[in-house]
Design a protein around this motif. Structure first.
Motif, PDB file in Angstrom:
ATOM      1  N   MET A   1       0.839  -1.186   0.000  1.00  0.00           N
ATOM      2  CA  MET A   1       0.000   0.000   0.000  1.00  0.00           C
ATOM      3  C   MET A   1       0.882   1.247   0.000  1.00  0.00           C
ATOM      4  N   LYS A   2       0.618   2.154  -0.910  1.00  0.00           N
ATOM      5  CA  LYS A   2       1.408   3.380  -1.038  1.00  0.00           C
ATOM      6  C   LYS A   2       0.906   4.399  -0.020  1.00  0.00           C
ATOM      7  N   GLU A   3       1.606   4.485   1.091  1.00  0.00           N
ATOM      8  CA  GLU A   3       1.190   5.419   2.133  1.00  0.00           C
ATOM      9  C   GLU A   3       2.113   6.620   2.263  1.00  0.00           C
ATOM     10  N   THR A   4       3.354   6.477   1.858  1.00  0.00           N
ATOM     11  CA  THR A   4       4.303   7.574   1.991  1.00  0.00           C
ATOM     12  C   THR A   4       4.198   8.493   0.778  1.00  0.00           C
ATOM     13  N   LEU A   5       4.185   9.791   1.052  1.00  0.00           N
ATOM     14  CA  LEU A   5       4.082  10.812   0.016  1.00  0.00           C
ATOM     15  C   LEU A   5       5.470  11.372  -0.269  1.00  0.00           C
ATOM     16  N   LEU A   6       5.839  11.418  -1.553  1.00  0.00           N
ATOM     17  CA  LEU A   6       7.067  12.084  -1.992  1.00  0.00           C
ATOM     18  C   LEU A   6       6.672  13.408  -2.622  1.00  0.00           C
ATOM     19  N   VAL A   7       7.125  14.497  -2.037  1.00  0.00           N
ATOM     20  CA  VAL A   7       6.861  15.833  -2.571  1.00  0.00           C
ATOM     21  C   VAL A   7       8.120  16.259  -3.318  1.00  0.00           C
ATOM     22  N   LEU A   8       7.993  16.449  -4.620  1.00  0.00           N
ATOM     23  CA  LEU A   8       9.140  16.706  -5.481  1.00  0.00           C
ATOM     24  C   LEU A   8       9.172  18.143  -5.986  1.00  0.00           C
ATOM     25  N   ARG A 117       4.840  10.298   7.310  1.00  0.00           N
ATOM     26  CA  ARG A 117       4.865   9.525   6.061  1.00  0.00           C
ATOM     27  C   ARG A 117       5.027  10.443   4.852  1.00  0.00           C
ATOM     28  N   THR A 118       5.757  11.559   5.040  1.00  0.00           N
ATOM     29  CA  THR A 118       5.969  12.519   3.954  1.00  0.00           C
ATOM     30  C   THR A 118       7.452  12.835   3.829  1.00  0.00           C
ATOM     31  N   LEU A 119       7.958  12.759   2.603  1.00  0.00           N
ATOM     32  CA  LEU A 119       9.329  13.164   2.287  1.00  0.00           C
ATOM     33  C   LEU A 119       9.264  14.295   1.275  1.00  0.00           C
ATOM     34  N   ILE A 120      10.135  15.282   1.427  1.00  0.00           N
ATOM     35  CA  ILE A 120      10.209  16.386   0.470  1.00  0.00           C
ATOM     36  C   ILE A 120      11.608  16.376  -0.135  1.00  0.00           C
ATOM     37  N   ILE A 121      11.649  16.358  -1.465  1.00  0.00           N
ATOM     38  CA  ILE A 121      12.911  16.287  -2.200  1.00  0.00           C
ATOM     39  C   ILE A 121      13.140  17.629  -2.879  1.00  0.00           C
ATOM     40  N   ASP A 122      14.291  18.263  -2.592  1.00  0.00           N
ATOM     41  CA  ASP A 122      14.570  19.584  -3.147  1.00  0.00           C
ATOM     42  C   ASP A 122      16.074  19.755  -3.265  1.00  0.00           C
ATOM     43  N   ASP A 123      16.510  20.609  -4.173  1.00  0.00           N
ATOM     44  CA  ASP A 123      17.931  20.902  -4.311  1.00  0.00           C
ATOM     45  C   ASP A 123      18.352  22.076  -3.433  1.00  0.00           C
ATOM     46  N   THR A 124      17.397  22.810  -2.884  1.00  0.00           N
ATOM     47  CA  THR A 124      17.687  24.021  -2.113  1.00  0.00           C
ATOM     48  C   THR A 124      17.263  23.828  -0.658  1.00  0.00           C
ATOM     49  N   ALA A 125      18.229  23.808   0.244  1.00  0.00           N
ATOM     50  CA  ALA A 125      17.951  23.560   1.664  1.00  0.00           C
ATOM     51  C   ALA A 125      17.002  24.600   2.262  1.00  0.00           C
ATOM     52  N   GLU A 126      17.143  25.862   1.859  1.00  0.00           N
ATOM     53  CA  GLU A 126      16.323  26.928   2.441  1.00  0.00           C
ATOM     54  C   GLU A 126      14.829  26.710   2.198  1.00  0.00           C
ATOM     55  N   LYS A 127      14.473  26.148   1.066  1.00  0.00           N
ATOM     56  CA  LYS A 127      13.058  25.984   0.730  1.00  0.00           C
ATOM     57  C   LYS A 127      12.358  24.955   1.600  1.00  0.00           C
ATOM     58  N   SER A 128      13.119  24.026   2.141  1.00  0.00           N
ATOM     59  CA  SER A 128      12.496  23.013   2.990  1.00  0.00           C
ATOM     60  C   SER A 128      13.116  22.983   4.383  1.00  0.00           C
ATOM     61  N   LEU A 130      12.222  24.201   7.133  1.00  0.00           N
ATOM     62  CA  LEU A 130      11.295  23.992   8.246  1.00  0.00           C
ATOM     63  C   LEU A 130      10.834  22.539   8.328  1.00  0.00           C
ATOM     64  N   ASN A 131      11.317  21.712   7.417  1.00  0.00           N
ATOM     65  CA  ASN A 131      10.883  20.319   7.316  1.00  0.00           C
ATOM     66  C   ASN A 131      12.072  19.383   7.502  1.00  0.00           C
ATOM     67  N   TYR A 132      12.941  19.708   8.437  1.00  0.00           N
ATOM     68  CA  TYR A 132      14.212  19.014   8.611  1.00  0.00           C
ATOM     69  C   TYR A 132      14.083  17.489   8.559  1.00  0.00           C
ATOM     70  N   GLY A 133      13.226  16.923   9.349  1.00  0.00           N
ATOM     71  CA  GLY A 133      13.101  15.473   9.426  1.00  0.00           C
ATOM     72  C   GLY A 133      12.479  14.836   8.206  1.00  0.00           C
ATOM     73  N   ASN A 134      11.909  15.643   7.325  1.00  0.00           N
ATOM     74  CA  ASN A 134      11.237  15.141   6.128  1.00  0.00           C
ATOM     75  C   ASN A 134      12.047  15.380   4.857  1.00  0.00           C
ATOM     76  N   ALA A 135      13.067  16.200   4.925  1.00  0.00           N
ATOM     77  CA  ALA A 135      13.754  16.677   3.726  1.00  0.00           C
ATOM     78  C   ALA A 135      14.927  15.806   3.300  1.00  0.00           C
ATOM     79  N   ILE A 136      15.015  15.625   1.995  1.00  0.00           N
ATOM     80  CA  ILE A 136      16.186  15.018   1.369  1.00  0.00           C
ATOM     81  C   ILE A 136      16.671  16.025   0.337  1.00  0.00           C
ATOM     82  N   GLN A 137      17.886  16.511   0.544  1.00  0.00           N
ATOM     83  CA  GLN A 137      18.443  17.483  -0.391  1.00  0.00           C
ATOM     84  C   GLN A 137      19.280  16.737  -1.418  1.00  0.00           C
ATOM     85  N   ILE A 138      19.003  17.001  -2.698  1.00  0.00           N
ATOM     86  CA  ILE A 138      19.789  16.380  -3.754  1.00  0.00           C
ATOM     87  C   ILE A 138      20.612  17.443  -4.467  1.00  0.00           C
TER      88      ILE A 138
END
Length: 181
Positions: A1-8, A117-128, A130-138
């Motif tokens: 079941m797809k429960e985790t959300l990836l915000v790209l 259950r939410t991950l946010i993927i971004d290249d810019t640390a400043e934009k996310s 406030l979401n430290y535990g959810n953020a993956i910076q690429i």
């Protein structure tokens, strides 16, 4: 079941849009921008759609964001939402007096998604920030045709598909982590 959300994120994460043409052929043009799709994007989106719910959230203009998504979205992939700048919060850096846009995941929570259950993927640390535990910076994408960041990220994200709380996993040095754990 797809429960985790990836915000790209879009710009410099999934694609690169520039007014200056690069050496290689652009993938498409939107307005006055030459757009270069990050290598392996269709594969990445299709693979991730099998294990996660997907969403797009960019700090770019809302109409521009929808135009880009229409061009890059594989037919079999659906997004939970597609948001642009109107859903961000404008912040000012006091030192430089410059403005930037922050993506507050509390807005995603109000839409019914669990932050655990939410991950946010971004290249810019400043934009996310406030979401430290959810953020993956690429790494930022600027049109390099040999970029393999999305392949690495797809492999890394597999470890999150059955995790109850993504915030408990340290994601700061994700490229150096053992993928088998």
């Amino acid at each position: 079941m797809k429960e985790t959300l990836l915000v790209l994120d879009l710009d410099e994460t999934l694609l690169y849009a520039t007014k200056d043409k690069l050496i290689q052929q652009e993938d498409f043009v939107v307005g006055q921008y030459y757009v270069y799709v990050r290598p392996n994007l269709a594969y990445f989106l299709s693979e991730m759609a099998g294990d996660f719910k997907l969403a797009i959230w960019s700090s770019a203009d809302d109409i521009y964001v929808h135009e880009l998504v229409d061009k890059i979205k594989p037919a079999a992939v659906d997004f939970e939402f597609i948001w642009g700048r109107s859903r961000t919060t404008k912040k000012r850096m006091s030192v430089t007096d410059e403005y930037y846009y922050v993506k507050r995941l509390s807005k995603v929570k109000r839409k019914g998604f669990l932050l655990e259950r939410t991950l946010i993927i971004d290249d810019t640390a400043e934009k996310s920030m406030l979401n430290y535990g959810n953020a993956i910076q690429i790494a930022e994408f600027t049109g390099n045709a040999n970029d393999d960041e999305l392949l690495l990220l797809a492999s890394y994200l597999k470890k999150f598909k059955n995790v109850d709380n993504v915030r408990r996993i340290d994601k700061r040095y994700w490229k150096n982590q053992d993928m088998s754990r």
